[in-house]
Design an enzyme around this catalytic site. Sequence first.
Site, PDB file in Angstrom:
ATOM      1  N   TYR A  27       0.838  -1.201   0.000  1.00  8.32           N
ATOM      2  CA  TYR A  27       0.000   0.000   0.000  1.00  8.32           C
ATOM      3  C   TYR A  27       0.875   1.253   0.000  1.00  8.32           C
ATOM      4  O   TYR A  27       0.651   2.185  -0.765  1.00  8.32           O
ATOM      5  CB  TYR A  27      -0.934  -0.019   1.218  1.00  8.32           C
ATOM      6  CG  TYR A  27      -1.814   1.205   1.334  1.00  8.32           C
ATOM      7  CD1 TYR A  27      -2.838   1.438   0.429  1.00  8.32           C
ATOM      8  CD2 TYR A  27      -1.618   2.134   2.351  1.00  8.32           C
ATOM      9  CE1 TYR A  27      -3.645   2.564   0.532  1.00  8.32           C
ATOM     10  CE2 TYR A  27      -2.414   3.255   2.462  1.00  8.32           C
ATOM     11  CZ  TYR A  27      -3.425   3.469   1.548  1.00  8.32           C
ATOM     12  OH  TYR A  27      -4.216   4.591   1.647  1.00  8.32           O
ATOM     13  N   GLU A  49     -11.390   5.480   5.249  1.00  7.09           N
ATOM     14  CA  GLU A  49     -10.801   6.287   6.328  1.00  7.09           C
ATOM     15  C   GLU A  49     -11.781   6.416   7.486  1.00  7.09           C
ATOM     16  O   GLU A  49     -11.390   6.353   8.652  1.00  7.09           O
ATOM     17  CB  GLU A  49     -10.377   7.669   5.817  1.00  7.09           C
ATOM     18  CG  GLU A  49      -9.205   7.659   4.857  1.00  7.09           C
ATOM     19  CD  GLU A  49      -7.873   7.210   5.444  1.00  7.09           C
ATOM     20  OE1 GLU A  49      -7.747   7.095   6.685  1.00  7.09           O
ATOM     21  OE2 GLU A  49      -6.945   6.959   4.658  1.00  7.09           O
ATOM     22  N   TRP A  57      -4.884   0.601  10.302  1.00  2.85           N
ATOM     23  CA  TRP A  57      -5.081   0.687   8.859  1.00  2.85           C
ATOM     24  C   TRP A  57      -4.910  -0.697   8.231  1.00  2.85           C
ATOM     25  O   TRP A  57      -5.593  -1.032   7.250  1.00  2.85           O
ATOM     26  CB  TRP A  57      -4.121   1.709   8.261  1.00  2.85           C
ATOM     27  CG  TRP A  57      -4.368   1.918   6.810  1.00  2.85           C
ATOM     28  CD1 TRP A  57      -3.514   1.658   5.793  1.00  2.85           C
ATOM     29  CD2 TRP A  57      -5.574   2.393   6.184  1.00  2.85           C
ATOM     30  NE1 TRP A  57      -4.106   1.939   4.583  1.00  2.85           N
ATOM     31  CE2 TRP A  57      -5.371   2.387   4.797  1.00  2.85           C
ATOM     32  CE3 TRP A  57      -6.814   2.798   6.682  1.00  2.85           C
ATOM     33  CZ2 TRP A  57      -6.341   2.792   3.883  1.00  2.85           C
ATOM     34  CZ3 TRP A  57      -7.783   3.198   5.764  1.00  2.85           C
ATOM     35  CH2 TRP A  57      -7.554   3.197   4.397  1.00  2.85           C
TER      36      TRP A  57
END
Length: 194
Positions: A27, A49, A57
Amino acid sequence: MGTPAIVGDDGVARCPWGAGDPVNLAYHDTEWGLRVSGESAHLERLTLEAFQSGLSWLTILNKRPAFRAAFADFDADVVAAYGPADVERLMADAGIVRNLRKVEAAIANARATVALRDQGGLEEFLWSFRPEPGPAPVTTGDVPTTSPESVAMSKALKKAGFAHVGPTTMYALMEAVGLVDDHLEGCHRRGVAG
């Protein structure tokens, strides 16, 4: 204090969070901080988000395929039409984060995204908050969690009917889509955004 960019086993310098787990590394190297294009790409990042708030995350990245399936690849028209049966379905989906407030916010945000089309659309709206580029953060301690622009974006999105879009979450969105470049000085991705 904070941690500077670190050199991984492959000899490449990266932001510390992107140097360990292979999912985070991919990522970091291929998405984070790079501009995305189109309404669904921006709605996806905004939605993820919001779901990330309070979680790691990595959890969200690992669940991203399930989020894409559950939210029709973030097609705003489809998600905007979700009703109570869809909320029930989503709350029963172990592949995503099952949080009623966040699920309801995702649907509200799809509806607000559709409404924004009359004013240029979500992508144009978000990019109107792009700040002037700042100096490269040297360590993780130099990376802010909010900015005047993320505060303004949060207020404007709330006024437009969006939910779960606080200033910290919107700053993370700004980082994710390349509105700001918070790759650390020395990171091989620094300066590639935008």
